[in-house]
Scaffold this active site. Sequence first.
Site, PDB file in Angstrom:
ATOM      1  N   THR A  51      -3.978  -0.613  -7.297  1.00 13.64           N
ATOM      2  CA  THR A  51      -4.809   0.506  -7.732  1.00 13.64           C
ATOM      3  C   THR A  51      -4.035   1.798  -7.902  1.00 13.64           C
ATOM      4  O   THR A  51      -2.967   1.976  -7.304  1.00 13.64           O
ATOM      5  CB  THR A  51      -5.932   0.747  -6.690  1.00 13.64           C
ATOM      6  OG1 THR A  51      -6.914   1.613  -7.233  1.00 13.64           O
ATOM      7  CG2 THR A  51      -5.396   1.370  -5.405  1.00 13.64           C
TER       8      THR A  51
ATOM      9  N   ARG B  32       0.843  -1.192   0.000  1.00  7.40           N
ATOM     10  CA  ARG B  32       0.000   0.000   0.000  1.00  7.40           C
ATOM     11  C   ARG B  32       0.884   1.250   0.000  1.00  7.40           C
ATOM     12  O   ARG B  32       1.963   1.245   0.608  1.00  7.40           O
ATOM     13  CB  ARG B  32      -0.854  -0.026   1.269  1.00  7.40           C
ATOM     14  CG  ARG B  32      -1.810   1.141   1.455  1.00  7.40           C
ATOM     15  CD  ARG B  32      -2.918   1.125   0.470  1.00  7.40           C
ATOM     16  NE  ARG B  32      -4.096   1.852   0.921  1.00  7.40           N
ATOM     17  CZ  ARG B  32      -5.093   2.210   0.112  1.00  7.40           C
ATOM     18  NH1 ARG B  32      -5.047   1.920  -1.181  1.00  7.40           N
ATOM     19  NH2 ARG B  32      -6.142   2.828   0.587  1.00  7.40           N
TER      20      ARG B  32
ATOM     21  N   THR C 155      -9.483   0.253  -9.966  1.00  5.83           N
ATOM     22  CA  THR C 155      -8.569  -0.672  -9.353  1.00  5.83           C
ATOM     23  C   THR C 155      -8.608  -1.891 -10.251  1.00  5.83           C
ATOM     24  O   THR C 155      -9.494  -2.016 -11.072  1.00  5.83           O
ATOM     25  CB  THR C 155      -9.117  -0.990  -7.944  1.00  5.83           C
ATOM     26  OG1 THR C 155      -9.158   0.225  -7.230  1.00  5.83           O
ATOM     27  CG2 THR C 155      -8.317  -2.029  -7.218  1.00  5.83           C
TER      28      THR C 155
ATOM     29  N   SER D 183      -7.860   0.762   3.282  1.00  6.20           N
ATOM     30  CA  SER D 183      -8.263   0.314   1.953  1.00  6.20           C
ATOM     31  C   SER D 183      -9.416  -0.665   2.081  1.00  6.20           C
ATOM     32  O   SER D 183      -9.693  -1.180   3.171  1.00  6.20           O
ATOM     33  CB  SER D 183      -7.073  -0.396   1.304  1.00  6.20           C
ATOM     34  OG  SER D 183      -7.445  -0.980   0.083  1.00  6.20           O
ATOM     35  N   SER D 184     -10.090  -0.919   0.959  1.00  3.34           N
ATOM     36  CA  SER D 184     -11.085  -1.997   0.919  1.00  3.34           C
ATOM     37  C   SER D 184     -10.563  -3.184   0.128  1.00  3.34           C
ATOM     38  O   SER D 184     -11.235  -4.210   0.013  1.00  3.34           O
ATOM     39  CB  SER D 184     -12.369  -1.495   0.265  1.00  3.34           C
ATOM     40  OG  SER D 184     -12.902  -0.440   1.017  1.00  3.34           O
TER      41      SER D 184
ATOM     42  N   GLY E 285     -13.620  -1.848  -7.217  1.00  4.44           N
ATOM     43  CA  GLY E 285     -14.965  -1.384  -6.869  1.00  4.44           C
ATOM     44  C   GLY E 285     -15.028  -0.477  -5.657  1.00  4.44           C
ATOM     45  O   GLY E 285     -16.108  -0.240  -5.125  1.00  4.44           O
TER      46      GLY E 285
HETATM   47  O1  DON Z   1      -7.972   1.096  -1.464  1.00  5.91           O
HETATM   48  C1  DON Z   1      -9.141   1.270  -1.769  1.00  5.91           C
HETATM   49  O2  DON Z   1     -10.061   0.782  -1.158  1.00  5.91           O
HETATM   50  C2  DON Z   1      -9.456   2.132  -2.983  1.00  5.91           C
HETATM   51  N1  DON Z   1      -8.331   2.958  -3.317  1.00  5.91           N
HETATM   52  C3  DON Z   1      -9.842   1.240  -4.117  1.00  5.91           C
HETATM   53  C4  DON Z   1     -10.262   2.042  -5.314  1.00  5.91           C
HETATM   54  C5  DON Z   1     -11.099   1.272  -6.250  1.00  5.91           C
HETATM   55  O3  DON Z   1     -11.354   0.113  -6.076  1.00  5.91           O
HETATM   56  C6  DON Z   1     -11.658   2.005  -7.401  1.00  5.91           C
HETATM   57  N2  DON Z   1     -12.159   1.056  -8.383  1.00  5.91           N
HETATM   58  N3  DON Z   1     -13.094   0.765  -8.880  1.00  5.91           N
END
Ligand code: DON
Length: 583
Positions: free
Chosen positions: A409, A113, A391, A462-463, A483
């Site tokens: 991402t 990350r 992402t 983050s997710s 997502g």
């Molecule tokens: O880390 C995260 O949760 C976000 N930066 C993820 C971004 C993301 O999934 C956008 N995509 N569709």
Amino acid sequence: MLKKFTILLVAINFATAPITSLYAQEQSSEPIFEYSEINHPVMGKKGMVASHNALSSEITAEILAKGGNAIDAGAALGFALAVTLPRAGNIGGGGFMLVHVAKLNKTIAVDFRETAPAAAHQDMYFDESGNVAPMDPSYRFSHKSSAVPGSVAGLAHIVEKYGTMTLAEVLEPAIRLARDGIIVTYDLAADLARSERLKNNPASLKKFYKPDGSNYEVGELFKQPDLAWTLQQIADHGVDAFYKGSVAEKIVADMEAHNGLITMEDLASYKVIEREPVRGTFRGYDIAAIPAPSSGGTHVIEMLNILENFPLSEMGPGSAAALHVTAEAMKLAYADRSKYLGDPDFVEIPTDALVSKDYAKSLAAKISMDKATPSEDIAPGNLAIYESDETTHYSVIDSEGNIVGNTYTLMFSFGSGVVIEGTGILMNNNMGNFTLRPDIPDAFGLMGSENNIISPNRRPVSSMSPIIVSKDGKPFLVTGTPGGSKIISANMQMVLNVLEYGMNIGDAAVAPRIHHQWYPDELLLESGISPDTITLLRQKGHKINFNKSSEAMGSLQTVMFKDGMFYGYSDPRRPGAKAVGVD
Ligand code: DON
């Protein structure tokens, strides 16, 4: 229903089994098709890859076919996607990988990350009156929106520690694609044509458009010579080229010229962290996923634990009763996410409590079968610390049983839109995943707490989370998705569809998804859920909304080993993706 999904897993002693035949020894020569299934996964005898770019999946399958292991192939794919899928594949961003190393019989969570630069501080995006506009360019689309990238360090880490090829070898396909060019596909042409953000940055304009500023057309050759130079520097001089050498110097010069915060010191001190995966079980299967600073793993397990208390398969997949309970479990878990999640190197997180079966039971008891609980009546639990558009995700598995599940991402589609002059590196805008203030939702509308406030060298919550499902100690299913906030709910529904409802990975990926993240208090539905079901959900008090962000929810890239055969499925929710088997 679960009977349909009988996995013929032979109990294997990993310590003594000949590693090279771990999966191969169970291989079946009989392809199995079920005519009851609607979506048929791709099959392969010796391995499988699923990613958001068809060309990159094919190149990765070739590496496997020529004897590279899934770790070599997974690293090569990460670099290749930085060339072929610039909206999300990257070397200017970061992410999380689950790596299963067959010879150690060990699954490792690799945290690459991004980190906040040392000069970052809590108020950096507020104006004098304490306001920040949600789409303020300095917050979202500038050099100042970038955190220190981790992708190069993360991909190099796995290949150098667990791979069989050299870093230069795994970079070769990416260098070739950047230098010699790729044929512009429909999805790449469409992505570039609609990205105003890229046109606003001179280096991005030069990289992604023709010399007269016009769009590349489908079928034309698109070369990225600066990116080829950067990748070649890494091949020739190792990760130090990016974090300390010629590439670092260019990144920092561009940051200094445009009010960015990243310094030579920030880059030189970037560290990949190996973490213990967060683990749980569901109906006798083992789940491994990414722990904090990602919330992805912890809350997938929390939701599955809650749902294990309900007879979902009796209610029936897609029934109003099952969707109601699933939505209620989501609300409870996302409420906890808002309070507890942060960077574990800065704050204590009660992960063990969040994933405990007892806690889940107490949450399940709060769910009424008749009535949706309004979000304002749900608060995060009171837990003690127990113990001590983008992402992308791809999944790779080989015949030895090595696995890479990688979700990485740039944050938004094309990240900050900033290309670093002379390098072809598109930078992330992942500073947007910090909580500016507990009353201001993040870029995905997610609430957070002081645990996720900006501070130097911290990693934003983050997710993102690849997921590995195992039976009797043997991994057999790897999945993950982009997502934003919907990563957590989409991953959970994939696991639920396969393990609870007995779907194959194709039907499980395609089934319409739902999402509730506590706030805003709305249940988002994809199309495909019957109007009668929606009426029943409304009667229970759900505030229904269709996913108005115009995106389908996530796009799962899944590989699996079952009954002696590898299976792969690329969720059709993003164009251009492909699963490729190795024979
Ligand atoms: O880390 C995260 O949760 C976000 N930066 C993820 C971004 C993301 O999934 C956008 N995509 N569709």
